[in-house]
Motif scaffolding. Structure first.
Motif, PDB file in Angstrom:
ATOM      1  N   ARG A  66       6.719  18.457   0.457  1.00  0.00           N
ATOM      2  CA  ARG A  66       5.770  17.417   0.107  1.00  0.00           C
ATOM      3  C   ARG A  66       4.352  17.924   0.302  1.00  0.00           C
ATOM      4  NH1 ARG A  66       6.864  12.598  -0.845  1.00  0.00           N
ATOM      5  NH2 ARG A  66       8.867  12.630   0.201  1.00  0.00           N
ATOM      6  N   SER A  67       3.489  17.604  -0.650  1.00  0.00           N
ATOM      7  CA  SER A  67       2.083  17.931  -0.456  1.00  0.00           C
ATOM      8  C   SER A  67       1.248  16.714  -0.825  1.00  0.00           C
ATOM      9  CB  SER A  67       1.705  19.163  -1.279  1.00  0.00           C
ATOM     10  OG  SER A  67       2.109  19.001  -2.608  1.00  0.00           O
ATOM     11  N   TYR A  68      -0.046  16.813  -0.617  1.00  0.00           N
ATOM     12  CA  TYR A  68      -0.907  15.644  -0.766  1.00  0.00           C
ATOM     13  C   TYR A  68      -1.967  15.807  -1.833  1.00  0.00           C
ATOM     14  CZ  TYR A  68       1.644  14.123   3.230  1.00  0.00           C
ATOM     15  OH  TYR A  68       2.682  13.749   4.043  1.00  0.00           O
ATOM     16  N   GLU A  69      -1.846  16.922  -2.556  1.00  0.00           N
ATOM     17  CA  GLU A  69      -2.750  17.139  -3.676  1.00  0.00           C
ATOM     18  C   GLU A  69      -1.924  17.526  -4.884  1.00  0.00           C
ATOM     19  OE1 GLU A  69      -6.425  19.431  -3.640  1.00  0.00           O
ATOM     20  OE2 GLU A  69      -6.229  19.542  -1.466  1.00  0.00           O
ATOM     21  N   PRO A  70      -2.388  17.148  -6.082  1.00  0.00           N
ATOM     22  CA  PRO A  70      -1.638  17.548  -7.274  1.00  0.00           C
ATOM     23  C   PRO A  70      -1.721  19.058  -7.470  1.00  0.00           C
ATOM     24  CG  PRO A  70      -3.727  16.519  -7.885  1.00  0.00           C
ATOM     25  CD  PRO A  70      -3.594  16.379  -6.402  1.00  0.00           C
ATOM     26  N   GLY A  71      -0.773  19.581  -8.239  1.00  0.00           N
ATOM     27  CA  GLY A  71      -0.810  21.015  -8.525  1.00  0.00           C
ATOM     28  C   GLY A  71       0.552  21.630  -8.344  1.00  0.00           C
ATOM     29  N   PRO A  72       0.644  22.944  -8.507  1.00  0.00           N
ATOM     30  CA  PRO A  72       1.928  23.616  -8.370  1.00  0.00           C
ATOM     31  C   PRO A  72       2.384  23.653  -6.911  1.00  0.00           C
ATOM     32  CG  PRO A  72       0.182  25.204  -8.829  1.00  0.00           C
ATOM     33  CD  PRO A  72      -0.439  23.839  -8.925  1.00  0.00           C
ATOM     34  N   CYS A  73       3.690  23.634  -6.721  1.00  0.00           N
ATOM     35  CA  CYS A  73       4.271  23.763  -5.387  1.00  0.00           C
ATOM     36  C   CYS A  73       3.865  25.122  -4.822  1.00  0.00           C
ATOM     37  CB  CYS A  73       5.787  23.684  -5.507  1.00  0.00           C
ATOM     38  SG  CYS A  73       6.663  24.150  -4.011  1.00  0.00           S
ATOM     39  N   TRP A  74       3.445  25.154  -3.562  1.00  0.00           N
ATOM     40  CA  TRP A  74       2.974  26.424  -3.002  1.00  0.00           C
ATOM     41  C   TRP A  74       4.108  27.410  -2.798  1.00  0.00           C
ATOM     42  CZ3 TRP A  74       5.256  27.349   1.645  1.00  0.00           C
ATOM     43  CH2 TRP A  74       5.612  26.252   2.448  1.00  0.00           C
ATOM     44  N   CYS A  75       5.337  26.904  -2.869  1.00  0.00           N
ATOM     45  CA  CYS A  75       6.489  27.776  -2.672  1.00  0.00           C
ATOM     46  C   CYS A  75       6.991  28.338  -4.002  1.00  0.00           C
ATOM     47  CB  CYS A  75       7.580  27.006  -1.955  1.00  0.00           C
ATOM     48  SG  CYS A  75       9.016  27.989  -1.577  1.00  0.00           S
ATOM     49  N   CYS A  76       7.438  27.449  -4.922  1.00  0.00           N
ATOM     50  CA  CYS A  76       8.057  27.938  -6.160  1.00  0.00           C
ATOM     51  C   CYS A  76       7.125  27.882  -7.360  1.00  0.00           C
ATOM     52  CB  CYS A  76       9.319  27.132  -6.463  1.00  0.00           C
ATOM     53  SG  CYS A  76       8.962  25.439  -6.964  1.00  0.00           S
ATOM     54  N   GLN A  77       5.930  27.327  -7.164  1.00  0.00           N
ATOM     55  CA  GLN A  77       4.923  27.240  -8.225  1.00  0.00           C
ATOM     56  C   GLN A  77       5.258  26.228  -9.325  1.00  0.00           C
ATOM     57  OE1 GLN A  77       1.951  28.904  -7.735  1.00  0.00           O
ATOM     58  NE2 GLN A  77       2.980  29.415  -5.825  1.00  0.00           N
ATOM     59  N   ARG A  78       6.342  25.482  -9.136  1.00  0.00           N
ATOM     60  CA  ARG A  78       6.665  24.449 -10.105  1.00  0.00           C
ATOM     61  C   ARG A  78       5.680  23.302  -9.913  1.00  0.00           C
ATOM     62  NH1 ARG A  78       9.326  19.902  -9.186  1.00  0.00           N
ATOM     63  NH2 ARG A  78      10.416  18.841 -10.859  1.00  0.00           N
ATOM     64  N   GLU A  79       5.297  22.622 -11.010  1.00  0.00           N
ATOM     65  CA  GLU A  79       4.375  21.500 -10.917  1.00  0.00           C
ATOM     66  C   GLU A  79       5.037  20.380 -10.112  1.00  0.00           C
ATOM     67  OE1 GLU A  79       1.282  21.650 -12.003  1.00  0.00           O
ATOM     68  OE2 GLU A  79       0.735  19.599 -11.498  1.00  0.00           O
ATOM     69  N   THR A  80       4.346  19.889  -9.100  1.00  0.00           N
ATOM     70  CA  THR A  80       4.944  18.856  -8.256  1.00  0.00           C
ATOM     71  C   THR A  80       4.899  17.495  -8.949  1.00  0.00           C
ATOM     72  OG1 THR A  80       2.805  18.659  -7.159  1.00  0.00           O
ATOM     73  CG2 THR A  80       4.482  19.981  -6.044  1.00  0.00           C
ATOM     74  N   ARG A  97       0.846  -1.189   0.000  1.00  0.00           N
ATOM     75  CA  ARG A  97       0.000   0.000   0.000  1.00  0.00           C
ATOM     76  C   ARG A  97       0.882   1.239   0.000  1.00  0.00           C
ATOM     77  NH1 ARG A  97      -5.063   0.309   2.409  1.00  0.00           N
ATOM     78  NH2 ARG A  97      -4.275   1.658   4.025  1.00  0.00           N
ATOM     79  N   LEU A  98       0.650   2.092  -0.974  1.00  0.00           N
ATOM     80  CA  LEU A  98       1.479   3.278  -1.095  1.00  0.00           C
ATOM     81  C   LEU A  98       0.634   4.528  -0.886  1.00  0.00           C
ATOM     82  CD1 LEU A  98       3.338   2.218  -4.369  1.00  0.00           C
ATOM     83  CD2 LEU A  98       4.142   1.903  -2.025  1.00  0.00           C
ATOM     84  N   ALA A  99       1.194   5.483  -0.161  1.00  0.00           N
ATOM     85  CA  ALA A  99       0.510   6.754   0.039  1.00  0.00           C
ATOM     86  C   ALA A  99       0.697   7.620  -1.198  1.00  0.00           C
ATOM     87  CB  ALA A  99       1.071   7.453   1.269  1.00  0.00           C
ATOM     88  N   VAL A 100      -0.349   8.343  -1.556  1.00  0.00           N
ATOM     89  CA  VAL A 100      -0.280   9.249  -2.704  1.00  0.00           C
ATOM     90  C   VAL A 100       0.235  10.594  -2.209  1.00  0.00           C
ATOM     91  CG1 VAL A 100      -1.591  10.369  -4.555  1.00  0.00           C
ATOM     92  CG2 VAL A 100      -2.263   8.088  -3.739  1.00  0.00           C
ATOM     93  N   THR A 101       1.436  10.972  -2.637  1.00  0.00           N
ATOM     94  CA  THR A 101       1.969  12.272  -2.237  1.00  0.00           C
ATOM     95  C   THR A 101       2.561  12.971  -3.459  1.00  0.00           C
ATOM     96  OG1 THR A 101       4.294  11.747  -1.756  1.00  0.00           O
ATOM     97  CG2 THR A 101       2.695  11.206  -0.037  1.00  0.00           C
ATOM     98  N   TYR A 102       2.816  14.244  -3.303  1.00  0.00           N
ATOM     99  CA  TYR A 102       3.396  15.058  -4.386  1.00  0.00           C
ATOM    100  C   TYR A 102       4.616  15.761  -3.833  1.00  0.00           C
ATOM    101  CZ  TYR A 102      -0.874  13.827  -6.681  1.00  0.00           C
ATOM    102  OH  TYR A 102      -1.885  13.101  -7.244  1.00  0.00           O
ATOM    103  N   TRP A 103       5.656  15.790  -4.641  1.00  0.00           N
ATOM    104  CA  TRP A 103       6.950  16.234  -4.153  1.00  0.00           C
ATOM    105  C   TRP A 103       7.529  17.321  -5.039  1.00  0.00           C
ATOM    106  CZ3 TRP A 103       9.833  16.047  -0.041  1.00  0.00           C
ATOM    107  CH2 TRP A 103      11.245  16.216  -0.141  1.00  0.00           C
ATOM    108  N   CYS A 104       8.007  18.377  -4.425  1.00  0.00           N
ATOM    109  CA  CYS A 104       8.734  19.399  -5.167  1.00  0.00           C
ATOM    110  C   CYS A 104      10.222  19.212  -4.890  1.00  0.00           C
ATOM    111  CB  CYS A 104       8.312  20.812  -4.769  1.00  0.00           C
ATOM    112  SG  CYS A 104       9.331  22.053  -5.604  1.00  0.00           S
ATOM    113  N   ASP A 105      10.942  18.884  -5.951  1.00  0.00           N
ATOM    114  CA  ASP A 105      12.379  18.622  -5.884  1.00  0.00           C
ATOM    115  C   ASP A 105      13.175  19.867  -5.505  1.00  0.00           C
ATOM    116  OD1 ASP A 105      13.530  16.227  -6.113  1.00  0.00           O
ATOM    117  OD2 ASP A 105      13.949  16.343  -8.259  1.00  0.00           O
ATOM    118  N   VAL A 106      12.699  20.993  -5.983  1.00  0.00           N
ATOM    119  CA  VAL A 106      13.424  22.248  -5.801  1.00  0.00           C
ATOM    120  C   VAL A 106      13.394  22.683  -4.335  1.00  0.00           C
ATOM    121  CG1 VAL A 106      13.535  24.681  -6.495  1.00  0.00           C
ATOM    122  CG2 VAL A 106      12.865  22.941  -8.168  1.00  0.00           C
ATOM    123  N   CYS A 107      12.210  22.613  -3.737  1.00  0.00           N
ATOM    124  CA  CYS A 107      12.052  23.111  -2.370  1.00  0.00           C
ATOM    125  C   CYS A 107      12.045  21.989  -1.329  1.00  0.00           C
ATOM    126  CB  CYS A 107      10.749  23.882  -2.236  1.00  0.00           C
ATOM    127  SG  CYS A 107      10.408  24.983  -3.602  1.00  0.00           S
TER     128      CYS A 107
END
Ligand SMILES: [Zn+2]
Length: 140
Positions: A117-131, A104-114
């Motif tokens: 980690r977030s839990y919803e798709p979309g741009p990073c709240w910090c740098c706005q890059r797509e996670t 079982r894997l948790a669904v997470t989203y990761w911004c490499d630059v900053c």
């Protein structure tokens, strides 16, 4: 003989409905292939080829509509609203998982630059890059 069996079955059903509404039958879960279709609610197709429509809050649906998750084996916690409709538990309870190689894997989203980690798709709240979608193994 057959009639008798049916009667017994209906009897049991009648008894069950007499018991009154069950407030919370307890959370259950569905597992199946996630099917996404344009402008429609997400569906999981179970191993026995039943298609179940998923309902959920905004964040839950946001994840379920992430194209990168199309076709994954999904495990959702919640309860059935009908035989073919399933209400996923609120997003903050982390009710959604992907099953891969029996894990079982948790669904997470990761911004490499900053390194955020977030839990919803979309741009990073910090740098706005797509996670990036980052499925993480749970420590259990
Ligand atoms: Zn970032």
């Amino acid at each position: 003989m057959r009639f008798g069996v049916l009667c017994a079955l209906f009897g049991a059903l009648a008894l069950a409905s007499l018991a009154g509404p069950v407030v919370d039958a307890g959370a259950t879960s569905v597992q199946g292939t996630l099917i996404q279709r344009e402008n429609q609610k997400p569906v999981v197709e179970t191993k026995d080829r039943k298609r179940i429509t998923l309902e959920g809050d905004e964040s839950t649906l946001h994840v379920l509509h992430d194209k990168r998750l199309a076709g994954v084996m999904l495990d959702a916690k919640g309860h059935f609203l009908a035989a073919d409709r399933f209400q996923v538990e609120p997003f903050h309870t982390r009710a959604l998982h992907v099953v891969k190689n029996g894990k079982r894997l948790a669904v997470t989203y990761w911004c490499d630059v900053c390194s955020i980690r977030s839990y919803e798709p979309g741009p990073c709240w910090c740098c706005q890059r797509e996670t990036d979608l980052d499925l993480r193994e749970l420590k259990e």
